[in-house]
Design an enzyme around this catalytic site. Structure first.
Site, short mmCIF file in Angstrom:
data_model
loop_
_atom_site.label_atom_id
_atom_site.label_comp_id
_atom_site.label_asym_id
_atom_site.label_seq_id
_atom_site.Cartn_x
_atom_site.Cartn_y
_atom_site.Cartn_z
N GLY A 48 -4.86 6.45 7.26
CA GLY A 48 -5.38 7.60 6.52
C GLY A 48 -4.75 7.58 5.16
CD GLU A 49 -4.97 7.81 0.63
OE1 GLU A 49 -5.55 6.71 0.59
OE2 GLU A 49 -3.86 8.02 0.07
CB SER A 50 0.86 7.85 3.14
OG SER A 50 0.71 7.48 1.79
CB CYS A 80 -2.61 1.53 7.43
SG CYS A 80 -3.17 1.30 5.74
NE ARG A 109 0.52 5.76 -1.18
CZ ARG A 109 -0.06 6.56 -2.09
NH1 ARG A 109 0.58 6.93 -3.16
NH2 ARG A 109 -1.29 6.97 -1.91
CB ILE A 138 -8.45 -0.80 4.91
CG1 ILE A 138 -9.34 -1.63 5.84
CG2 ILE A 138 -9.30 0.14 4.05
CD1 ILE A 138 -10.04 -0.85 6.91
NE ARG A 139 -6.99 2.85 -1.42
CZ ARG A 139 -6.71 3.13 -2.70
NH1 ARG A 139 -7.41 2.59 -3.66
NH2 ARG A 139 -5.75 3.97 -3.01
CG HIS A 175 -6.35 -0.05 9.83
ND1 HIS A 175 -5.84 1.22 9.93
CD2 HIS A 175 -6.36 -0.35 8.52
CE1 HIS A 175 -5.55 1.67 8.73
NE2 HIS A 175 -5.84 0.75 7.86
CD GLU A 177 -6.25 1.85 13.52
OE1 GLU A 177 -5.48 0.94 13.89
OE2 GLU A 177 -6.19 2.38 12.40
#
Lengths: 195, 320
Positions: A48-50, A80, A109, A138-139, A175, A177
């Site tokens: 997600g977004e940390s 991530c 990051r 992913i990023r 990821h 998942e």
């Protein structure tokens, strides 16, 4: 029946983690409150977004309890953004960014660049046997500094570290998942069950 | 030289060519459907906010936005000022990319693949092929398979969503009626899409052939949705979301996340409203939290009732 594994459900792909656990017949619950946290035998922090996860954890009085639970030995697995918030040091974070900490590493990051640099690759992963792990970055972040007692679980072919474990904490840059890979979750479940 | 590999998207869908990059990681592939759709998965449960300056982008990031949408005018202003609305100035997009660490999205006109090429070269993380801008092509949308950058597209119903996915969209948002502060169209679109998915799930395989014809979408994709009961990509809601309650309403109806356009920076206290909408999107099922975050936000954006808009000014009717 063993206590369930909690998946931090403030933001991100927590549903995919629950589906992955379901695929290996492990019960899970979504963790949004202190009450939820107290029911879990282990915790997964999703992608997600940390920055967002940190803010929401602070807003809902979960930040300090999570920090304390991790320190007290709650088995925890971050993917991530989950790796970022486990790291003691975050490089290229926003002002004031901090994680729950506990993992003695420095994590950068968006280490590969923007979305155009997101990629898929096959990896070796310590403790996973059989075919290579197919990983989606992913990023994604990478681990740039390793503290004492941190075990490296996985590297890219150029040597950059993308999977680590220290005692009760495991963090990876990618990821499993979203690629249907269940073996790393199985590894974490063994960690939780102390096998 | 780029090499090409064949990658299967989903069961039964046609094979596509995907460029392999010559990045520093050997045998890795960039721009795949998995990483394109994957970024949207990571934004789930979050709020994507329209911003027109680097300062606004910073406010959005600090408030907990999962991404920002860089554009020159928010939909409410586009509506007020009229005229042809186009892709933003690259200088403005660069300044926003440089000011935040969260993903940056930008809008291209429907069918304007050169605007999309420019946005990709700027390094934006997502392109919104958007009806909020003036369409460049009234027949075709962009062939989004030609790009490594992922696309999000608007839809008012399931057929439209499936046509966009067939063209390569990696994320869908319901259209709503942008720039109005009236959530009723967003409501109509998400209810329509969810209802049509439920209808498909109830059909026998024999009935899916006609369903595909009626939806004007490929049979294989229609069959996949009938089996899984959901879209193969993430679905956010957009258009007219102005309050924390609006955001929670969309989440309770099954949205994966929320776009807020004019609703934040056209309101009395953007910072407080942005934070409140972020919290409401996470705690959408908890009315006591929703009550708490709805307090003292100052004035919401001045709304326009969609029913008062003459048909030519309805943005949701752009795209087909």
């Amino acid at each position: 029946m063993p206590a369930p594994i909690g998946v931090l459900a403030l933001q991100g792909d927590f549903r995919e983690h629950r589906q992955t656990l379901a695929a290996i017949d492990v019960d899970s619950i979504e963790v949004r409150t202190l009450g939820d946290l107290s029911k879990c035998a282990g915790l997964i922090i999703p992608g997600g977004e940390s920055t967002v996860m940190q803010k929401l954890a602070v807003a809902y009085d979960l930040f300090d309890p999570l920090h304390d639970a991790l320190k007290a030995g709650l088995p925890t697995f971050g993917t991530c953004a989950g790796l970022i918030v486990l790291a003691d040091e975050i490089i290229d974070g926003i002002a004031g960014q901090a994680g729950f900490g506990g993992l003695d590493v420095s994590v950068r990051r968006n280490a590969f660049g923007n979305q155009l640099d997101s990629f898929e690759v096959d990896l070796e992963f310590k403790g996973v046997t059989g075919p290579a792990v197919h990983a989606a970055f992913i990023r994604a972040p990478i681990v740039e500094r390793i503290g004492e007692g941190v075990e490296i679980l996985s590297k890219l072919s150029d040597g950059r570290v993308v999977g680590v474990r220290q005692n009760n904490l495991m963090g990876i840059s990618f990821h499993p998942e979203v690629t249907g890979e269940t073996r790393i979750h199985e590894l974490f479940v063994s960690m939780v069950r102390g096998i | 030289m780029a090499k090409f590999v064949m990658i299967s998207l989903t069961r039964g869908t046609p094979f596509r060519l995907v460029a392999m990059s010559n990045s520093s990681i050997p045998t890795s592939t960039t721009g795949t459907p998995l990483v394109k759709r994957g970024l949207a998965e990571m934004m789930k449960g979050g709020v994507i906010m329209d911003v027109v300056t680097a300062e606004q982008a910073k406010i959005a990031e600090d408030a907990g936005a999962v991404a920002v949408m860089a554009l020159e005018r928010v939909p409410a202003d586009i509506r007020a000022q009229g005229g042809v609305s186009r892709m933003s100035d690259p200088d403005m997009i660069d300044s926003i990319i440089n000011s935040v660490s969260i993903p940056v999205m930008a809008k291209a006109r429907i069918g304007h693949f050169v605007e999309a090429q420019i946005l990709e070269s700027l390094g934006v993380d997502y392109i919104d092929e958007s009806e909020v801008l003036s369409p460049a092509d009234y027949v075709h949308h962009i062939n989004k398979w030609n790009f490594k950058v992922p696309f999000v597209c608007g839809a008012t119903n399931l057929g439209e969503a499936l046509r966009r996915i067939t063209e390569g969209a990696a994320m869908i948002r319901s259209k709503g009626e942008a720039g109005t502060g009236d959530v009723s169209e967003a409501m109509k679109h998400i209810r329509t899409i969810s209802g049509q998915i439920r209808d498909l799930s109830a059909k026998t395989e024999d009935e899916l052939f006609v369903a595909a014809k009626e939806l004007q979408a490929p049979f294989e994709l229609v069959r996949e949705i009938a089996t899984t009961g959901k879209l193969p990509v993430t679905m956010f809601v957009a258009g007219g979301v102005a309050t924390p309650a609006d955001a929670a309403l969309m989440m309770q109806l099954g949205a994966d996340g929320v776009f807020v356009g004019s609703g934040i920076f056209k309101s009395g206290n953007p910072e407080a409203r942005a934070k409140a909408i972020v919290k409401a999107t996470t705690f959408y099922n908890d009315p006591s939290v929703l009550a708490q975050v709805s307090r003292g936000l100052g004035e919401a954006m001045v709304g326009i009732n969609v029913s008062d808009l003459p048909a030519p000014h309805r943005l949701a009717e752009r795209g087909w």
